[in-house]
Design a protein around this motif. Structure first.
Motif, mmCIF file in Angstrom:
data_model
loop_
_atom_site.group_PDB
_atom_site.id
_atom_site.type_symbol
_atom_site.label_atom_id
_atom_site.label_comp_id
_atom_site.label_asym_id
_atom_site.label_seq_id
_atom_site.Cartn_x
_atom_site.Cartn_y
_atom_site.Cartn_z
ATOM 1 N N HIS A 1 45.674 -19.428 16.078
ATOM 2 C CA HIS A 1 45.919 -20.828 16.447
ATOM 3 C C HIS A 1 46.751 -21.531 15.377
ATOM 4 O O HIS A 1 47.619 -22.331 15.685
ATOM 5 C CB HIS A 1 44.593 -21.572 16.651
ATOM 6 C CG HIS A 1 43.941 -21.277 17.956
ATOM 7 N ND1 HIS A 1 44.470 -21.690 19.153
ATOM 8 C CD2 HIS A 1 42.808 -20.612 18.264
ATOM 9 C CE1 HIS A 1 43.687 -21.298 20.139
ATOM 10 N NE2 HIS A 1 42.665 -20.622 19.627
ATOM 11 N N GLU A 2 46.469 -21.246 14.117
ATOM 12 C CA GLU A 2 47.265 -21.862 13.056
ATOM 13 C C GLU A 2 48.683 -21.284 13.048
ATOM 14 O O GLU A 2 49.637 -22.008 12.757
ATOM 15 C CB GLU A 2 46.590 -21.662 11.698
ATOM 16 C CG GLU A 2 45.611 -22.761 11.326
ATOM 17 C CD GLU A 2 44.293 -22.677 12.080
ATOM 18 O OE1 GLU A 2 43.954 -21.585 12.577
ATOM 19 O OE2 GLU A 2 43.579 -23.698 12.171
ATOM 20 N N PHE A 3 48.830 -19.992 13.354
ATOM 21 C CA PHE A 3 50.184 -19.444 13.456
ATOM 22 C C PHE A 3 50.970 -20.234 14.498
ATOM 23 O O PHE A 3 52.113 -20.628 14.280
ATOM 24 C CB PHE A 3 50.142 -17.948 13.853
ATOM 25 C CG PHE A 3 49.702 -17.028 12.741
ATOM 26 C CD1 PHE A 3 50.157 -17.210 11.447
ATOM 27 C CD2 PHE A 3 48.850 -15.949 13.001
ATOM 28 C CE1 PHE A 3 49.761 -16.351 10.412
ATOM 29 C CE2 PHE A 3 48.454 -15.088 11.980
ATOM 30 C CZ PHE A 3 48.910 -15.290 10.689
ATOM 31 N N ASP A 4 50.347 -20.460 15.646
ATOM 32 C CA ASP A 4 51.080 -21.175 16.693
ATOM 33 C C ASP A 4 51.335 -22.633 16.320
ATOM 34 O O ASP A 4 52.439 -23.141 16.515
ATOM 35 C CB ASP A 4 50.347 -21.118 18.040
ATOM 36 C CG ASP A 4 51.194 -21.758 19.130
ATOM 37 O OD1 ASP A 4 52.294 -21.225 19.408
ATOM 38 O OD2 ASP A 4 50.805 -22.814 19.662
ATOM 39 N N THR A 5 50.329 -23.311 15.793
ATOM 40 C CA THR A 5 50.552 -24.729 15.467
ATOM 41 C C THR A 5 51.570 -24.871 14.339
ATOM 42 O O THR A 5 52.368 -25.811 14.347
ATOM 43 C CB THR A 5 49.246 -25.461 15.090
ATOM 44 O OG1 THR A 5 48.501 -24.698 14.161
ATOM 45 C CG2 THR A 5 48.394 -25.732 16.301
ATOM 46 N N ALA A 6 51.547 -23.943 13.372
ATOM 47 C CA ALA A 6 52.537 -24.021 12.292
ATOM 48 C C ALA A 6 53.948 -23.885 12.877
ATOM 49 O O ALA A 6 54.847 -24.665 12.555
ATOM 50 C CB ALA A 6 52.275 -22.940 11.247
ATOM 51 N N ARG A 7 54.143 -22.893 13.736
ATOM 52 C CA ARG A 7 55.457 -22.691 14.358
ATOM 53 C C ARG A 7 55.871 -23.924 15.159
ATOM 54 O O ARG A 7 57.017 -24.370 15.115
ATOM 55 C CB ARG A 7 55.433 -21.473 15.291
ATOM 56 C CG ARG A 7 55.235 -20.142 14.588
ATOM 57 C CD ARG A 7 55.254 -19.002 15.608
ATOM 58 N NE ARG A 7 56.538 -18.902 16.281
ATOM 59 C CZ ARG A 7 56.775 -19.259 17.531
ATOM 60 N NH1 ARG A 7 55.797 -19.738 18.294
ATOM 61 N NH2 ARG A 7 57.984 -19.157 18.051
ATOM 62 N N TRP A 8 54.906 -24.474 15.895
ATOM 63 C CA TRP A 8 55.187 -25.602 16.789
ATOM 64 C C TRP A 8 55.442 -26.892 15.999
ATOM 65 O O TRP A 8 56.437 -27.594 16.229
ATOM 66 C CB TRP A 8 53.982 -25.767 17.730
ATOM 67 C CG TRP A 8 54.022 -26.917 18.666
ATOM 68 C CD1 TRP A 8 54.936 -27.143 19.663
ATOM 69 C CD2 TRP A 8 53.079 -27.998 18.717
ATOM 70 N NE1 TRP A 8 54.605 -28.307 20.323
ATOM 71 C CE2 TRP A 8 53.488 -28.840 19.776
ATOM 72 C CE3 TRP A 8 51.938 -28.321 17.994
ATOM 73 C CZ2 TRP A 8 52.780 -30.004 20.106
ATOM 74 C CZ3 TRP A 8 51.230 -29.465 18.323
ATOM 75 C CH2 TRP A 8 51.653 -30.291 19.364
ATOM 76 N N LEU A 9 54.563 -27.174 15.051
ATOM 77 C CA LEU A 9 54.715 -28.419 14.284
ATOM 78 C C LEU A 9 55.969 -28.399 13.426
ATOM 79 O O LEU A 9 56.660 -29.416 13.290
ATOM 80 C CB LEU A 9 53.491 -28.641 13.376
ATOM 81 C CG LEU A 9 52.176 -29.023 14.052
ATOM 82 C CD1 LEU A 9 51.037 -29.035 13.023
ATOM 83 C CD2 LEU A 9 52.290 -30.402 14.713
ATOM 84 N N LEU A 10 56.260 -27.242 12.839
ATOM 85 C CA LEU A 10 57.363 -27.160 11.883
ATOM 86 C C LEU A 10 58.674 -26.761 12.551
ATOM 87 O O LEU A 10 59.740 -26.832 11.935
ATOM 88 C CB LEU A 10 57.013 -26.180 10.762
ATOM 89 C CG LEU A 10 55.740 -26.535 9.974
ATOM 90 C CD1 LEU A 10 55.370 -25.413 9.012
ATOM 91 C CD2 LEU A 10 55.929 -27.848 9.213
ATOM 92 N N GLY A 11 58.604 -26.318 13.806
ATOM 93 C CA GLY A 11 59.821 -25.891 14.496
ATOM 94 C C GLY A 11 60.503 -24.751 13.784
ATOM 95 O O GLY A 11 61.730 -24.734 13.636
ATOM 96 N N SER A 12 59.736 -23.790 13.350
ATOM 97 C CA SER A 12 60.277 -22.726 12.511
ATOM 98 C C SER A 12 59.475 -21.449 12.736
ATOM 99 O O SER A 12 58.306 -21.497 13.096
ATOM 100 C CB SER A 12 60.166 -23.174 11.050
ATOM 101 O OG SER A 12 60.508 -22.124 10.187
ATOM 102 N N GLU A 13 60.133 -20.311 12.519
ATOM 103 C CA GLU A 13 59.393 -19.050 12.650
ATOM 104 C C GLU A 13 58.628 -18.734 11.361
ATOM 105 O O GLU A 13 58.910 -19.289 10.305
ATOM 106 C CB GLU A 13 60.350 -17.888 12.970
ATOM 107 C CG GLU A 13 60.990 -17.966 14.353
ATOM 108 C CD GLU A 13 59.970 -17.841 15.506
ATOM 109 O OE1 GLU A 13 58.776 -17.567 15.246
ATOM 110 O OE2 GLU A 13 60.382 -18.039 16.672
ATOM 111 N N ILE A 14 57.676 -17.823 11.491
ATOM 112 C CA ILE A 14 56.891 -17.401 10.339
ATOM 113 C C ILE A 14 57.588 -16.229 9.673
ATOM 114 O O ILE A 14 57.957 -15.252 10.328
ATOM 115 C CB ILE A 14 55.464 -17.031 10.780
ATOM 116 C CG1 ILE A 14 54.766 -18.321 11.213
ATOM 117 C CG2 ILE A 14 54.696 -16.336 9.661
ATOM 118 C CD1 ILE A 14 53.435 -18.129 11.848
ATOM 119 N N ALA A 15 57.799 -16.344 8.359
ATOM 120 C CA ALA A 15 58.535 -15.311 7.635
ATOM 121 C C ALA A 15 57.616 -14.281 6.983
ATOM 122 O O ALA A 15 57.928 -13.090 6.972
ATOM 123 C CB ALA A 15 59.422 -15.951 6.560
#
Lengths: 340, 340, 340, 340
Positions: free
Chosen positions: A177-191
């Motif tokens: 859930h945090e992976f998705d919210t981080a991507r969504w809130l920040l508009g960025s992929e996870i590196a």
């Protein structure tokens, strides 16, 4: 629309499926349960029971049913891929509970199948995107009211785990859930992902690394830290603080009546995630049903690509957990089809 | 005691020194300023001025002054070592502003000199130990009300930095407080430090890594994360959440009047750390003066050993910052003299 | 000033007096206890004991003592008048615990005596005027940040009453603080008072009207309501919300660590008013000692006039309580001497 | 139930009616809009438009329509009585927006008509009874967790009034909610009402007494105070603190993201009551539709008796406002039919 209700086929009649059946039946407008599938036919019948829906043990029977306009998939992630591919072939809108599929490779096959079809039919049940507080946080960030986002501090706590819960599931089921919210809130992929664990709580089952501290780097250069603690003892708590160049915003504060009694002030905490996110689930389903009436997925929801990206982040997370080192996320190139 | 006031010699008449002079003069009981030293004699005279204290450019003149019962050292850390050694030789109680000395090696020499003398005369100005909220958090942890502590989440923010502030100073001047509070709250030494930085804020001066995320491992197996953000724009904010096996406790919430106005609710934040910790400084000084009357350091204060341990953690922090990798803290064995 | 400490004579060595002795002795600068009087000589000696002050059973001996520079009066209100008149005659600054005197008529005589002398020597111990939160509320109102003030909502709760506490004492001992803060915050006199009581709490002693709802009208046309509840069970709580034309401000929110544990979030409440107002008492005393050094009362403190006005409001309050009707406050004309 | 949707007739297509049409159409399950009446036919058509419902200028046409299973009445209170009597005659469930009728006498006639019919068909739209926070407060009180309730402190604020808003409407339209919640929370009738007004805000239109302080006495001996301030400037705010013998509980605290920015901490306040009570309206309508399917009113909702009692309290309130004195509420005897 009122005259023609959306006929929903539900695949998976476990706890989550039963909850969604109730949601369709009682809490949203313009949809009704038409069919329920579960390998355990009794369970399927029980969930179908009060609604007049048909029950079957065969998921594909529901997917192929011409009296079903749209599908909710709430079966275990391990069996999602063939169900999703079949649904795509039939061309019906699908709300698929997370995960899209349990691993990045299979998720990517689903992405490619949807892209090939050329229609947005799939959405993944990351319900936080429909929570009022997360929505307001997203709005603050998008409007630039905090300046460019630099960090997120996240806390994700459960009172206790059911038997059989593993350290890997803390990533796949919770931090996802945090992976998705981080991507969504920040508009960025996870590196990249790093996982650290302090000594485990004596309240955690033997062998479970609990709590853990997950650090996420995004391609935009932001840092996200997540405390995941699934045997914290006191209740379900989800908190997120965004730190921007000009300000911060925190969501997930305690609510409800403020009570003063016996030398104490405060309130109570539930350990049921539905008390925190029930309204978000309702909004997610209502919007999905409205969009499904028009034959496609809700554009506000997480797409198959988002499901794939979350799966890839989970794989890196589990690898980081196992090795104790930073794990990079190896992502396919994002097709134009998934660029908004 | 009232009849014989503690005669305090102040070394260093900069901003901090002037503030402490006022504190001794106006806010605590049983002590008076007797002498002030600063290389800038004008500054020394200005600070001494209203109190009737003597002023000199020579710190050692104050230290050797037989009319001085106790010393406050508020000069730059780089010159602390010889001052502290001279004060130890004379046998007067000293409240030394942090850092004890700027590096672990010189701090250890001070530790060894005090141990050799066999009297507890030195204390280091980690004023958070005298803050009511930190005190209550310590009490909760020591009483076991949260179960064994597993993690601390810390936030340390300043509105903006003065010119010349460097990434290293973020460790030495700011995070040093978290090093000390982590050691104190958890009753454990620091084992290793990792520093991560997201992209820097556009509000930060060129070349400053701001914010940073510092992760601290303790010998007890706890994990501490610290957001240090010294150009956050909005004010001075220090927050600490302890996560224990059975509960959590958070200090540093916003206070003051809750105002509703113009479509908003909330309050204001100061950017002056003295608004947050002024009462803690007062308590620290009052307790120090009371103990100095009896000829020794306040047992509740940070000792020379604590100053040394903080210096060692800072060195590891700066190394971790420079290399991007985890740096272990290499600590001497703790003498019995410093075991409470 | 440090060389010549203010020599304070304390009249009254009960709980409050003993607390103030400690305050002078240990928490403020520039003053020392020189003499203590209490009809119970043992008690006087006990309080004097550790400080080297003289002890006597005769209050006037302390007042007339030429080695006493200033007086703190902490004896019961019933004996204040002759003490205050004697102190005025000697011309020494006095910090008089509230009430100035127990009734308006005697208070007015004190006012007239001070006016006749032509020096501001008396101040009344309404310590809330020195509390940081009340101070900030006053600043907001004076700066016009809330627009003109229209209402105050006040809550004043104690965990439980000592034996012998009466309904009248709820006005004289407790609501008197709200009378003073209302006058001070609103810059207006009190015009009338109404008292209503719901059924009393079963936790209140027989015959005590507890809680009560006091409504205060000011000459400026503002309305103030006060819940006074002295057996609320859970702790000491003082809250005040100012309602202005353009906004509201609330003080008295709960503080301290925010704890999550056992299905609950919150913190603890003390039942000791000194935990809430200890710092205000310290500031009051420090400012008083500083002003007394210069031979007069602290201009920021409540004057004899304020003490008189509070006494008059209390009389109206007790009358309103007894009759169940609105009681007007009959105030003398304010002498120019007391107009700031 | 899904197969046979409840066919709802809506009387009144103003702002509130339009909002409820949307609610039936989009947010609740098992109901659809079948007919809309409004004297302004255009408005009726507009509201009906998107839903396929019939539109008419004649309310009775909708009430008598055999294709209508249940009614929502959202027309002005002045025309409610004949509509309600007609609906009772037809025997269909009705959700009537408050007020039941504008005065106690006509409300009592409706009560008597329903009692004569012997079926619970009517419910009044006091939506706070369906709000999660009010519900939790009710639960705390009913469970005795605060001891017997002694007082309620209520605050009811709007940013600004529409043109034509009068002092009487502050009672009839606004405080009426507090009359109902007081009766509901305390399980007691209202015995008397007193209204006080400070000087009015300069932000209030000429002639409007704003704010006012309403004091309510209940037959159980509890006291309720209500600040009603309809031009407070900053937003919509509804707060209620219950004071019991053993504790207090406060609802209506500020929520949403906690933002730190520009020297301030806090969040924003909406001036739209639907942001505060939207979910309560949804729950109210969903429960009403579910009960209407079974042919009667929702037992959790306010009954015709509750509507009558609120009207009687409003009459006393307006009288108290006009005369400046305490006005007693003259209530008929409660028929057994309305005793739960």
């Amino acid at each position: 629309m009122q005259g023609q209700q959306l006929r929903v086929g539900l695949v998976g009649a476990g706890k989550m499926g039963a909850d969604h059946a109730l949601r369709i039946h009682e809490r949203i407008s313009g949809a009704r349960l038409a069919a329920v599938a579960d390998p355990d036919l009794d369970r399927a019948q029980q969930v179908a029971g009060s609604s007049g829906a048909r029950a079957t043990a065969d998921a594909f029977e529901v997917i192929d049913d011409s009296d079903v306009d749209a599908l909710v998939i709430a079966s275990p992630g391990a069996v999602h891929e063939p169900l999703l591919l079949a649904a795509l072939e039939r061309g019906v809108p699908v709300l698929c509970e997370k995960p899209l599929t349990p691993d990045a490779k299979s998720s990517l096959r689903v992405v490619e199948a949807e892209e090939a079809r050329g229609e947005h039919l799939l959405q993944v049940g990351f319900m936080r995107r429909f929570d009022a507080e997360y929505g307001e946080l997203k709005r603050l960030l998008d409007a630039g009211e905090l300046g460019a986002p630099l960090m997120l501090h996240c806390v994700h706590r459960n009172a206790a785990t059911p038997p059989g819960f593993t350290s890997e599931m803390m990533i796949y089921d919770s931090v996802v859930h945090e992976f998705d919210t981080a991507r969504w809130l920040l508009g960025s992929e996870i590196a990249a992902v790093t996982v650290r664990a302090p000594k485990s709580s004596s309240a955690a089952p033997d062998g479970l690394l609990d709590p853990q501290l997950v650090t996420i780097e995004t391609t935009s250069g932001a840092l996200v830290d997540v405390e995941i603690f699934v045997n914290c003892g006191f209740g379900y708590q989800v908190r997120c603080e965004a730190v921007g160049e000009r300000g911060t915003a925190l969501i997930g504060a305690d609510g409800g009546p403020l009570v003063h009694r016996s030398g104490n002030w405060g309130g109570s905490i539930s350990d049921d995630f539905r008390d925190r996110f029930g309204a978000a689930f309702d909004r997610e389903f209502q919007r999905w049903a409205d969009a499904a009436h028009r034959g496609h997925a809700d554009p506000a929801a997480a797409t198959a690509w988002d499901g794939y990206a979350a799966a890839a982040a989970c794989e890196a997370g589990v690898q980081a957990q196992a090795t104790g080192t930073r794990a990079e996320v190896d992502l396919a190139e994002r097709p134009d089809f998934y660029i908004p």
